[in-house]
Design a protein around this motif. Structure first.
Motif, PDB file in Angstrom:
ATOM      1  N   SER A 198       3.130   9.589  -9.885  1.00  0.00           N
ATOM      2  CA  SER A 198       2.215   9.927 -11.112  1.00  0.00           C
ATOM      3  C   SER A 198       1.724  11.103 -11.477  1.00  0.00           C
ATOM      4  O   SER A 198       1.687  11.635 -12.409  1.00  0.00           O
ATOM      5  N   ASP A 199       0.907  11.609 -10.400  1.00  0.00           N
ATOM      6  CA  ASP A 199       0.193  12.677 -10.285  1.00  0.00           C
ATOM      7  C   ASP A 199       1.261  14.005 -10.753  1.00  0.00           C
ATOM      8  O   ASP A 199       0.718  14.998 -11.041  1.00  0.00           O
ATOM      9  N   ARG A 200       2.547  13.748 -10.467  1.00  0.00           N
ATOM     10  CA  ARG A 200       3.738  14.932 -10.797  1.00  0.00           C
ATOM     11  C   ARG A 200       4.270  14.558 -11.834  1.00  0.00           C
ATOM     12  O   ARG A 200       5.285  15.181 -12.227  1.00  0.00           O
ATOM     13  N   GLY A 201       3.844  13.617 -12.491  1.00  0.00           N
ATOM     14  CA  GLY A 201       4.547  13.235 -14.042  1.00  0.00           C
ATOM     15  C   GLY A 201       5.801  12.337 -13.937  1.00  0.00           C
ATOM     16  O   GLY A 201       6.626  12.315 -15.036  1.00  0.00           O
ATOM     17  N   ILE A 202       5.972  11.601 -13.114  1.00  0.00           N
ATOM     18  CA  ILE A 202       7.047  10.957 -13.031  1.00  0.00           C
ATOM     19  C   ILE A 202       6.811   9.393 -12.542  1.00  0.00           C
ATOM     20  O   ILE A 202       5.684   9.292 -11.968  1.00  0.00           O
ATOM     21  N   GLY A 203       7.389   8.453 -12.337  1.00  0.00           N
ATOM     22  CA  GLY A 203       7.483   6.996 -12.092  1.00  0.00           C
ATOM     23  C   GLY A 203       8.070   6.696 -10.856  1.00  0.00           C
ATOM     24  O   GLY A 203       8.794   7.390 -10.289  1.00  0.00           O
ATOM     25  N   THR A 204       8.029   5.418 -10.469  1.00  0.00           N
ATOM     26  CA  THR A 204       8.968   4.977  -9.364  1.00  0.00           C
ATOM     27  C   THR A 204       9.487   3.718  -9.960  1.00  0.00           C
ATOM     28  O   THR A 204       9.304   3.176 -10.766  1.00  0.00           O
ATOM     29  N   TYR A 221       0.703  -1.069   0.079  1.00  0.00           N
ATOM     30  CA  TYR A 221       0.050  -0.057  -0.171  1.00  0.00           C
ATOM     31  C   TYR A 221       0.837   1.409   0.146  1.00  0.00           C
ATOM     32  O   TYR A 221       0.393   2.263  -0.546  1.00  0.00           O
ATOM     33  N   ILE A 222       2.029   1.186   0.608  1.00  0.00           N
ATOM     34  CA  ILE A 222       2.942   2.371   0.776  1.00  0.00           C
ATOM     35  C   ILE A 222       3.500   2.508  -0.555  1.00  0.00           C
ATOM     36  O   ILE A 222       3.177   3.742  -1.226  1.00  0.00           O
ATOM     37  N   GLU A 223       3.845   1.554  -1.453  1.00  0.00           N
ATOM     38  CA  GLU A 223       4.298   1.755  -2.517  1.00  0.00           C
ATOM     39  C   GLU A 223       3.402   2.254  -3.599  1.00  0.00           C
ATOM     40  O   GLU A 223       3.637   3.079  -4.460  1.00  0.00           O
ATOM     41  N   ALA A 224       2.174   1.772  -3.652  1.00  0.00           N
ATOM     42  CA  ALA A 224       1.041   2.175  -4.341  1.00  0.00           C
ATOM     43  C   ALA A 224       0.741   3.827  -4.126  1.00  0.00           C
ATOM     44  O   ALA A 224       0.482   4.300  -5.224  1.00  0.00           O
ATOM     45  N   GLN A 225       0.783   4.085  -2.666  1.00  0.00           N
ATOM     46  CA  GLN A 225       0.470   5.431  -2.631  1.00  0.00           C
ATOM     47  C   GLN A 225       1.695   6.409  -3.041  1.00  0.00           C
ATOM     48  O   GLN A 225       1.211   7.624  -3.753  1.00  0.00           O
ATOM     49  N   VAL A 226       2.999   6.131  -2.963  1.00  0.00           N
ATOM     50  CA  VAL A 226       4.012   6.889  -3.491  1.00  0.00           C
ATOM     51  C   VAL A 226       3.982   6.822  -5.178  1.00  0.00           C
ATOM     52  O   VAL A 226       4.092   7.915  -5.552  1.00  0.00           O
TER      53      VAL A 226
END
Length: 328
Positions: A285-291, A275-280
């Protein structure tokens, strides 16, 4: 054959040391935890995991043992660490105050927080007597009567920014020696370390994401403490995931943000690493970048208990060398 007593009462320590670039030093510290005073290996102690990050210059050594033996095991590891690590020359981007920076003790099975706190206090007293220049601050169940949490104690001591130890006032020991620094010792419900890397070099953006999921934020994740660090050319969102007893809004089910476990009849909850990973990932993503993936440093509370029970039942001291072939 098994040398494990029926109903063995287990606890764990995630020993944080300020060294990760000289692995022979890290392994020597881990191996010291396994030996009794006569030099023989103790059958009720196992080093479950070693996580080292050279850029942070920090290692986390997971020691599991019978609660009756854990204090002596940690003390032996710390004596080796203080001989080998010099804070006057230590460098790394992760905040730290001591050569042995943090000694948290967590109950795993058949033992409660109060007893873990007593072991932590006894260890603190033995450590300052055994190591000239060693100084200690207490937190959690070891910090009586206040029981101040680690985050509060770190803020009070300037852990996040300070590298000058001279003005610090420890709970035990004299003013910190520059070589040793200041060591935190305490006990609490299990705290898990979970880091998520975002595909960016923008530290300000990383701090924004870290702040958004921090438990202190009104919309953050309960029990999650976060910091953002430059790491291997990207930004890492480093999370300490605390266990807590409050059952409000903590329904657990498949896909839930909360996971549950019990120790000695007490029920604890923590936010799922997934869930932590999903939230980050969503915030990035909302800021235009990935993880770029998630790293669980060590174990969840349930994994730590399972590995400890297996390793001690089978008398496997250097479990960290084989864990990939057994559990992971």
């Amino acid at each position: 054959m098994s040398s494990c007593r029926v109903g063995l009462r287990l606890a764990a320590c995630l020993l944080n040391i300020s060294e990760a670039r000289k692995m022979y030093i890290v392994e020597n510290i881990a191996k010291a935890a396994l030996l009794e005073r006569n030099g023989q290996r103790h059958p009720e102690v196992s080093v479950l995991n070693i996580f080292s990050d050279p850029e942070y210059n920090r290692s986390v050594i997971t020691i599991a043992a019978s609660i009756d033996e854990l204090g002596n095991s940690i003390l032996a590891a710390c004596l080796e660490a203080f001989q080998s690590i010099d804070m006057e020359v230590q460098e790394g981007i992760h905040p730290c105050l001591g050569a042995v920076d943090l000694i948290p003790i967590y109950p795993l099975s058949g033992v409660g927080l109060e007893e873990c706190g007593a072991v932590a206090r006894s260890l603190a007293e033995n450590l300052v007597l055994s190591v000239p220049g060693c100084s200690v601050f207490l937190f959690g169940e070891a910090d009586l009567p206040e029981k101040r949490p680690l985050v509060q104690r770190r803020k009070q001591l300037g852990w996040f920014t300070r590298r000058d130890f001279s003005a610090l006032k420890p709970d035990l020991g004299a003013a910190p020696a520059r070589r040793c620094g200041l060591t935190g010792i305490g006990a609490s419900p299990y705290v898990m370390n979970c880091n998520v890397t975002i595909d960016s070099q923008d530290l300000a953006l990383g701090k924004e994401i870290a702040s958004a999921i921090r438990g202190a934020n009104v919309n953050g994740l309960k029990g999650v403490q976060t910091m953002a660090f430059p790491h291997e050319g990207k930004i890492e969102i480093a999370c300490n995931v605390e266990s807590f007893e409050d059952q409000e809004d903590t329904e657990t089910s498949e896909g839930s943000q909360y996971m549950a476990y019990s120790v000695l009849g007490d029920h604890f909850y923590y936010v799922s690493p997934h869930y932590i990973e999903a939230q980050v990932k969503k915030l990035a993503s909302d800021r235009g970048i990935g993880t770029i993936g998630r790293a669980l440093i060590g174990f969840t509370p349930q994994e730590c208990k399972s590995c400890a029970e297996y390793a001690i039942k089978e008398s496997i001291g250097e479990f960290w060398k084989i864990r990939g072939g057994v559990f992971m």
